[in-house]
Structure formats: structure tokens, C-alpha cells
Design an enzyme around this catalytic site. Structure first.
Site, mmCIF file in Angstrom:
data_model
loop_
_atom_site.group_PDB
_atom_site.id
_atom_site.type_symbol
_atom_site.label_atom_id
_atom_site.label_comp_id
_atom_site.label_asym_id
_atom_site.label_seq_id
_atom_site.Cartn_x
_atom_site.Cartn_y
_atom_site.Cartn_z
ATOM 1 C CD1 TRP A 133 13.079 73.685 -12.976
ATOM 2 C CD2 TRP A 133 15.162 73.136 -13.550
ATOM 3 N NE1 TRP A 133 13.287 74.109 -14.272
ATOM 4 C CE2 TRP A 133 14.552 73.783 -14.643
ATOM 5 C CE3 TRP A 133 16.484 72.693 -13.683
ATOM 6 C CZ2 TRP A 133 15.220 74.014 -15.864
ATOM 7 C CZ3 TRP A 133 17.154 72.921 -14.887
ATOM 8 C CH2 TRP A 133 16.513 73.566 -15.960
ATOM 9 C CG ASP A 163 17.038 76.442 -8.283
ATOM 10 O OD1 ASP A 163 16.980 77.641 -8.635
ATOM 11 O OD2 ASP A 163 17.028 75.491 -9.091
ATOM 12 C CE LYS A 187 13.863 80.016 -15.684
ATOM 13 N NZ LYS A 187 14.700 78.947 -15.159
HETATM 14 C C1 LIG Z 1 15.440 77.826 -15.175
HETATM 15 C C2 LIG Z 1 15.767 77.071 -13.936
HETATM 16 C C3 LIG Z 1 17.009 76.438 -13.764
HETATM 17 C C4 LIG Z 1 18.072 76.392 -14.847
HETATM 18 O O1 LIG Z 1 18.609 77.618 -15.101
HETATM 19 P P1 LIG Z 1 19.860 77.758 -16.106
HETATM 20 O O2 LIG Z 1 20.261 79.172 -15.890
HETATM 21 O O3 LIG Z 1 19.366 77.464 -17.467
HETATM 22 O O4 LIG Z 1 20.890 76.796 -15.678
HETATM 23 C C5 LIG Z 1 17.260 75.804 -12.561
HETATM 24 N N1 LIG Z 1 16.336 75.781 -11.590
HETATM 25 C C6 LIG Z 1 15.128 76.349 -11.733
HETATM 26 C C7 LIG Z 1 14.145 76.301 -10.612
HETATM 27 C C8 LIG Z 1 14.811 77.024 -12.917
HETATM 28 O O5 LIG Z 1 13.611 77.612 -13.049
#
Ligand SMILES: *Cc1c(COP(=O)(O)O)cnc(C)c1O
Length: 360
Positions: free
Chosen positions: A102, A172, A196
Site C-alpha cells: 500500500w 493511511d 475494513k
Molecule cells: C484497503 C486499503 C487501501 C485501498 O482502499 P480502497 O478503498 O480500495 O481504495 C489503501 N490502503 C490500505 C492500507 C488499505 O488497507
């Protein structure tokens, strides 16, 4: 109806009581004669739903009035561009830490807009650890420093918050938000895709320090501008109304669980149990440096990859779903977010014990 234990990394399991409440309110929200999905986002009823969700998020995460809380769209990935476009201002470069897939994606997107300085990376060692901050080559003049507190795919989690002095810290938090207490005051921007620990995919919740509003590049798409979004209460256009409502139900559920402090203890216990079991076994393994093992995403391998399919089939028969690891990592991955009950982890360990006895 039997609900499964869904170990998917995202979209992930939601609390059953939240889904039940959504079902009960589906056709007629509290006597209005309509579904939340059908409400005008400008109506008194919907604005009350939206405001309550924001307040509950602030209460849970400990977000003060010095921050704007935004309910944006496009998932966490859209923030990979939104962050540089908003925060670079007069500056041209930003610092990034690379600890997995990520952060790699965030870096690649930021490079479209900024000079990216990768201050540290654990790529050469397979992303099994977080590089020690003593070796980070930070630029004191960077527009911001971006990192990924929990790498969802590798199962790597920071056990500290980086110190960046006057450089705004951007995180993030997609897969760790609301899973444990955090000190929000250390951050300039926190963002999290909802699927999540918050609600349906597509929604992304952002907390941005108000001092960082108004720095956006002139050519930024209006919809991405944090200041425009903040000034319009996240309703410059029609927001993702139903997802926002559902996020609000999840926040209320989390409050009823005792908030992030209480769920953090449950999460720690769930993770300790599962890692403890894996470490005690010669059949299962997790490669991450123990200090940096994720509480939310637990990748593991079997002693023989040829048994992977049999493992997954047996798991499915027990309604233990989505244990297949990410295609880039292989093996298995159990995502055990807030909504995964402790009994789900117990059921998984029970199955892993049986499988090992039969196959090892
Ligand atoms: C799931 C995730 C993403 C991507 O999320 P989207 O909503 O599909 O764009 C980005 N960063 C992390 C750490 C994630 O777990």
C-alpha cells in the site's frame, strides 16, 4: 440463515447487529416512510444522521475541533492523489516511508504530482519489518511525511508513531482506524477507506488539521479539495449517503462495545491467540518480526503449499471464509478487524489444529 466468519481483508465483516438494524430500517426509517437511501441529503433527517455519525467518529477516535472530519468518495486509493494535491502548497517534495504494497502504491501515485523522497524502505528484506527511524533520511523542508501504519497485505504494523517535528504527518489508516487508541494530535491528515473497520467500500473518512486547509493546488479537481469539502460539510455534491449512514451505525455499535480502548483490548487478545498458536506450531508460520506483527491482518503459510487448496476447502466447509492470502504474498491471511468476534478466531484456531493433525 447461518452467518459465516468472514476473514476477508476488505470489504470485511460488519457487526451482525448493524446489519439487522439496517434491515429493520430499510423500508421506513423511523416513520419517515422512506429508506435512508431515498432521502434528500439536504433533509433535516439526513443531516441529523450525517452529523451524528461525524460526532460519534470524533468521540471514538478522539478528534478535536482543530480538525475537519470529511466523508469523501473514491476509497483510500483516491487519497493517494488527493493528499499531494492538497498539501504540497508552494513546496515540491514530500517524504514517504515504504513498508509494503500500500505504501508503494501511495508513492507511485504521489510521483505524478510531487518529487517523492523515499526516506526509508524495507523492500529489500521483503517488508518484514519497519525500518528504524534512526536511519530515515527525512527532509526537514518536506511538505509532509506519509506512512502506512498498518500494511494490510503484508500484515506489518508500526508499534510507534513517527516524530516529524514541524513536517505534517499523514497516515493511511485504512486497516487500523478505530482498532486501538491513537493520539490524533500527532497527525496532520488521517485517512481510511471504510471497508475494513468502518462500513461499505467507496467511502473514505478523512481527518485533516484545519491549518492544512486552503493549500491546494489551483488545478485540483474541486471534488478533491479538502477545503471545499470541509466548507460544504462533505456535501459539495451528493455524498455517499447510505454508506455514511451505515458508518454511523458501526460507530454506535463500537461505542456500545466500550469504544476503541475496549475493542483494542479484544483485538490484542485475538491477535495474541492467533500468533501464539502459529508460533507454537511447526506446521504454520508467520515471517514478520514479532514487534511489527499486525493486529488486524495475520498472514500465515502452511508447511507445504500443496496443501493450500485443501486447507481453504476445509475452512469453507466450516464457514471460515476468505482465508486465501493476497496473490502477491501467497499462503493464507486472516483479517480480524473489529467486527470479527473472538469466537471467530477460536473457530479458526480449532480448525487449524484439526487440519494440522490430519495432514502434518
Ligand atoms: C484497503 C486499503 C487501501 C485501498 O482502499 P480502497 O478503498 O480500495 O481504495 C489503501 N490502503 C490500505 C492500507 C488499505 O488497507
Amino acid at each position: 440463515m447461518t452467518r459465516a466468519y468472514n476473514f476477508c481483508a476488505g470489504p470485511a465483516m460488519l457487526p451482525e447487529s448493524v446489519l439487522q438494524q439496517a434491515r429493520d430500517e430499510m423500508l421506513d426509517w423511523r416513520g419517515t416512510g422512506m429508506s435512508v437511501m431515498e432521502m434528500s441529503h439536504r433533509s433535516d433527517e439526513y443531516v441529523a444522521i450525517a452529523n451524528a455519525a461525524e460526532q460519534d467518529f470524533r468521540d471514538l477516535a478522539g478528534v478535536s475541533d482543530e480538525y475537519a472530519v470529511l466523508f469523501m468518495q473514491g476509497g483510500a486509493s483516491s487519497q493517494f492523489a488527493t493528499v499531494p494535491l492538497n498539501l504540497l502548497g508552494e513546496k515540491s517534495s514530500a517524504d514517504y516511508v515504504n513498508t509494503g504494497i500500500w505504501s508503494t502504491k501511495a508513492i507511485a501515485e504521489a510521483r505524478r504530482y510531487a518529487k517523492v523522497n523515499v526516506v526509508a524502505s524495507s523492500e529489500s528484506s521483503g517488508f518484514l519489518e519497519v525500518p528504524d527511524p534512526s536511519v530515515w533520511r527525512c527532509d526537514p523542508d518536506a511538505a509532509y511525511l506519509h506512512y502506512t501504519p498498518n500494511e494490510t497485505i503484508g500484515g506489518l504494523e508500526y508499534d510507534f508513531v513517527p516524530e516529524t517535528g514541524d513536517v505534517p504527518l499523514v497516515a493511511d489508516m485504512s486497516s487500523t482506524i478505530l482498532s486501538r487508541p491513537i493520539d490524533v494530535s500527532k497527525f496532520g491528515v488521517i485517512y481510511a477507506g471504510a471497508q475494513k473497520n468502518i462500513g461499505p467500500s467507496g467511502l473514505v473518512v478523512v481527518a485533516v488539521h484545519k491549518s492544512l486547509l486552503g493549500r491546494a493546488r489551483k488545478e485540483i479537481p474541486t471534488m478533491m479539495d479538502y477545503k471545499v469539502t470541509a466548507d460544504n460539510g462533505s456535501m459539495y455534491n451528493t455524498p455517499s449517503t447510505y454508506s455514511w449512514y451505515l458508518a454511523g451505525l458501526v460507530f454506535q455499535w463500537l461505542k456500545a462495545q466500550g469504544g476503541v480502548e475496549a475493542i483494542g483490548q479484544v483485538n490484542a487478545r485475538k491477535a495474541e491467540k492467533l500468533y501464539g498458536f502459529i508460533d507454537a506450531s511447526d506446521f504454520y508460520a508467520n515471517p514478520i518480526t514479532p514487534r511489527f506483527r499486525s493486529r488486524m491482518n495475520v498472514p500465515f503459510t502452511l508447511a507445504d503449499d500443496a496443501l493450500n487448496n485443501a486447507f481453504l476447502k476445509g475452512a469453507e466447509a466450516r464457514k471460515l471464509l476468505n482465508l486465501k492470502g493476497h496473490r502477491s504474498v501467497g499462503g493464507m491471511r486472516a483479517s480480524i478487524y473489529n467486527a470479527m468476534p473472538e469466537a471467530g478466531v477460536d473457530a479458526l484456531i480449532d480448525y487449524m489444529t484439526t487440519f494440522e493433525k490430519e495432514r502434518a
